[in-house]
Scaffold this motif. Sequence first.
Motif, mmCIF file in Angstrom:
data_model
loop_
_atom_site.group_PDB
_atom_site.id
_atom_site.type_symbol
_atom_site.label_atom_id
_atom_site.label_comp_id
_atom_site.label_asym_id
_atom_site.label_seq_id
_atom_site.Cartn_x
_atom_site.Cartn_y
_atom_site.Cartn_z
ATOM 1 N N MET A 1 -7.472 10.271 -1.896
ATOM 2 C CA MET A 1 -8.634 9.295 -1.331
ATOM 3 C C MET A 1 -8.025 8.090 -0.928
ATOM 4 O O MET A 1 -7.196 7.527 -1.620
ATOM 5 C CB MET A 1 -9.615 9.101 -2.539
ATOM 6 C CG MET A 1 -10.892 8.251 -2.394
ATOM 7 S SD MET A 1 -11.709 8.512 -3.952
ATOM 8 C CE MET A 1 -12.442 7.198 -3.882
ATOM 9 N N GLN A 2 -8.602 7.315 0.120
ATOM 10 C CA GLN A 2 -7.975 6.441 0.751
ATOM 11 C C GLN A 2 -8.538 5.233 -0.227
ATOM 12 O O GLN A 2 -9.639 4.996 -0.522
ATOM 13 C CB GLN A 2 -8.549 6.401 2.167
ATOM 14 C CG GLN A 2 -7.743 7.212 2.803
ATOM 15 C CD GLN A 2 -7.455 7.054 4.335
ATOM 16 O OE1 GLN A 2 -7.869 5.639 4.790
ATOM 17 N NE2 GLN A 2 -6.517 7.648 5.102
ATOM 18 N N GLU A 3 -7.700 4.149 -0.385
ATOM 19 C CA GLU A 3 -8.004 2.881 -0.898
ATOM 20 C C GLU A 3 -7.714 1.831 -0.114
ATOM 21 O O GLU A 3 -6.538 1.565 0.461
ATOM 22 C CB GLU A 3 -7.502 2.628 -2.483
ATOM 23 C CG GLU A 3 -7.758 3.859 -3.303
ATOM 24 C CD GLU A 3 -9.225 3.687 -3.838
ATOM 25 O OE1 GLU A 3 -9.620 2.720 -4.167
ATOM 26 O OE2 GLU A 3 -9.839 4.878 -4.315
ATOM 27 N N LYS A 4 -8.299 0.310 -0.109
ATOM 28 C CA LYS A 4 -7.968 -0.597 0.463
ATOM 29 C C LYS A 4 -6.892 -1.226 -0.563
ATOM 30 O O LYS A 4 -7.298 -1.816 -1.626
ATOM 31 C CB LYS A 4 -9.039 -1.626 0.855
ATOM 32 C CG LYS A 4 -8.657 -2.825 1.424
ATOM 33 C CD LYS A 4 -9.667 -3.773 1.830
ATOM 34 C CE LYS A 4 -9.314 -4.835 2.544
ATOM 35 N NZ LYS A 4 -10.466 -5.637 3.225
ATOM 36 N N ILE A 5 -5.806 -1.588 -0.013
ATOM 37 C CA ILE A 5 -4.695 -2.128 -0.933
ATOM 38 C C ILE A 5 -4.281 -3.485 -0.260
ATOM 39 O O ILE A 5 -3.875 -3.488 1.052
ATOM 40 C CB ILE A 5 -3.289 -1.279 -0.834
ATOM 41 C CG1 ILE A 5 -4.068 0.157 -1.475
ATOM 42 C CG2 ILE A 5 -2.186 -1.823 -1.638
ATOM 43 C CD1 ILE A 5 -3.051 1.492 -1.445
ATOM 44 N N THR A 6 -4.284 -4.443 -0.876
ATOM 45 C CA THR A 6 -4.188 -5.737 -0.348
ATOM 46 C C THR A 6 -2.873 -6.380 -1.270
ATOM 47 O O THR A 6 -2.763 -6.264 -2.324
ATOM 48 C CB THR A 6 -5.110 -6.732 -0.463
ATOM 49 O OG1 THR A 6 -6.303 -6.363 0.110
ATOM 50 C CG2 THR A 6 -5.083 -8.067 -0.009
ATOM 51 N N PHE A 7 -1.842 -6.927 -0.501
ATOM 52 C CA PHE A 7 -0.580 -7.470 -1.008
ATOM 53 C C PHE A 7 -0.078 -8.362 0.059
ATOM 54 O O PHE A 7 -0.554 -8.727 1.395
ATOM 55 C CB PHE A 7 0.336 -6.472 -1.361
ATOM 56 C CG PHE A 7 0.967 -5.779 -0.230
ATOM 57 C CD1 PHE A 7 2.226 -5.899 0.364
ATOM 58 C CD2 PHE A 7 0.300 -4.611 0.323
ATOM 59 C CE1 PHE A 7 2.735 -5.103 1.468
ATOM 60 C CE2 PHE A 7 0.676 -3.643 1.265
ATOM 61 C CZ PHE A 7 1.994 -3.964 1.592
ATOM 62 N N THR A 8 0.897 -9.179 -0.367
ATOM 63 C CA THR A 8 1.578 -10.018 0.447
ATOM 64 C C THR A 8 2.775 -9.534 0.939
ATOM 65 O O THR A 8 3.668 -8.972 0.133
ATOM 66 C CB THR A 8 2.029 -11.504 -0.200
ATOM 67 O OG1 THR A 8 0.792 -11.994 -0.771
ATOM 68 C CG2 THR A 8 2.490 -12.418 0.769
ATOM 69 N N LEU A 9 3.102 -9.470 2.384
ATOM 70 C CA LEU A 9 4.242 -9.016 2.739
ATOM 71 C C LEU A 9 4.952 -9.946 3.736
ATOM 72 O O LEU A 9 4.434 -10.493 4.690
ATOM 73 C CB LEU A 9 3.811 -7.699 3.741
ATOM 74 C CG LEU A 9 5.012 -7.118 4.675
ATOM 75 C CD1 LEU A 9 6.021 -6.483 3.586
ATOM 76 C CD2 LEU A 9 4.517 -5.565 5.319
ATOM 77 N N ASN A 10 6.052 -10.324 3.247
ATOM 78 C CA ASN A 10 6.781 -11.385 4.018
ATOM 79 C C ASN A 10 6.086 -12.566 4.140
ATOM 80 O O ASN A 10 6.281 -13.172 5.341
ATOM 81 C CB ASN A 10 7.706 -10.729 5.119
ATOM 82 C CG ASN A 10 8.704 -9.634 5.068
ATOM 83 O OD1 ASN A 10 9.152 -9.526 3.939
ATOM 84 N ND2 ASN A 10 8.671 -8.491 6.079
ATOM 85 N N GLU A 67 1.339 0.513 -6.238
ATOM 86 C CA GLU A 67 1.885 -0.294 -7.197
ATOM 87 C C GLU A 67 2.242 -1.554 -6.676
ATOM 88 O O GLU A 67 2.541 -2.485 -7.336
ATOM 89 C CB GLU A 67 3.179 0.232 -7.484
ATOM 90 C CG GLU A 67 2.975 1.615 -8.319
ATOM 91 C CD GLU A 67 4.528 2.351 -8.331
ATOM 92 O OE1 GLU A 67 5.071 2.011 -9.435
ATOM 93 O OE2 GLU A 67 5.089 3.141 -7.658
ATOM 94 N N VAL A 68 1.832 -1.902 -5.534
ATOM 95 C CA VAL A 68 2.114 -3.265 -4.807
ATOM 96 C C VAL A 68 0.977 -4.034 -4.592
ATOM 97 O O VAL A 68 1.094 -5.076 -4.448
ATOM 98 C CB VAL A 68 3.175 -3.167 -3.614
ATOM 99 C CG1 VAL A 68 4.370 -2.410 -3.976
ATOM 100 C CG2 VAL A 68 2.564 -2.711 -2.394
ATOM 101 N N ALA A 69 -0.092 -3.284 -5.059
ATOM 102 C CA ALA A 69 -1.574 -4.110 -4.867
ATOM 103 C C ALA A 69 -1.550 -5.474 -5.681
ATOM 104 O O ALA A 69 -0.995 -5.561 -6.798
ATOM 105 C CB ALA A 69 -2.528 -3.448 -5.338
ATOM 106 N N GLY A 70 -1.760 -6.648 -4.571
ATOM 107 C CA GLY A 70 -1.838 -7.820 -5.305
ATOM 108 C C GLY A 70 -0.349 -8.492 -5.679
ATOM 109 O O GLY A 70 -0.317 -9.590 -6.188
ATOM 110 N N LYS A 71 0.619 -8.025 -5.337
ATOM 111 C CA LYS A 71 2.051 -8.355 -5.422
ATOM 112 C C LYS A 71 2.509 -8.891 -4.045
ATOM 113 O O LYS A 71 1.998 -8.704 -3.028
ATOM 114 C CB LYS A 71 2.880 -7.159 -6.090
ATOM 115 C CG LYS A 71 2.441 -7.022 -7.437
ATOM 116 C CD LYS A 71 3.300 -5.824 -8.069
ATOM 117 C CE LYS A 71 2.839 -5.589 -9.611
ATOM 118 N NZ LYS A 71 3.513 -4.412 -9.941
#
Length: 159
Positions: A1-10, A67-71
């Motif tokens: 199931m697809q989820e929206k995952i938000t994180f900071t990248l570079n 595992e990187v959601a919010g990180k």
Amino acid sequence: MQEKITFTLNGKQVSVEMEESKILLWVLRTHFDLTGTKYGCGKGYCGACTVLIDDTATRSCATTIGEVAGKSVVTIEGLADGDKLHPVQQAFVDHDALQCGYCTSGMIMNAVGLLNGMPNPTREDIILGMEDNLCRCGAHNRILDAIEDAASAMKNSGS
């Protein structure tokens, strides 16, 4: 199931919609076109895929996107400040601490993670901190020298 995952990248906030079980390495390489992070063993042993997650060196082949959601995730592409190389990157250049270059991004990211947690390492600390990143070319002594110099440069610059 697809989820929206938000994180900071570079340094930039990003969002993706995908299954949380997707492997971070492949998301970085295929979705974000950040190919500096390399595929090595696919099992988290060799270190070629190392990135920083919340300033800690982490194997991206053994980490899911969920595992990187919010990180905060930093890849080799996000390490420099514009045209100014990070002190570890500059030390690798100055010491010619590479041969084929395949392991280099993982080595650099692992070294940054090491120095983030241990700003005044001894040579033995560096050896122990880097022993799980593999280089088949045999540039280990130059890599160790580069990390020692980078530690001094980071201490002197406040990085």
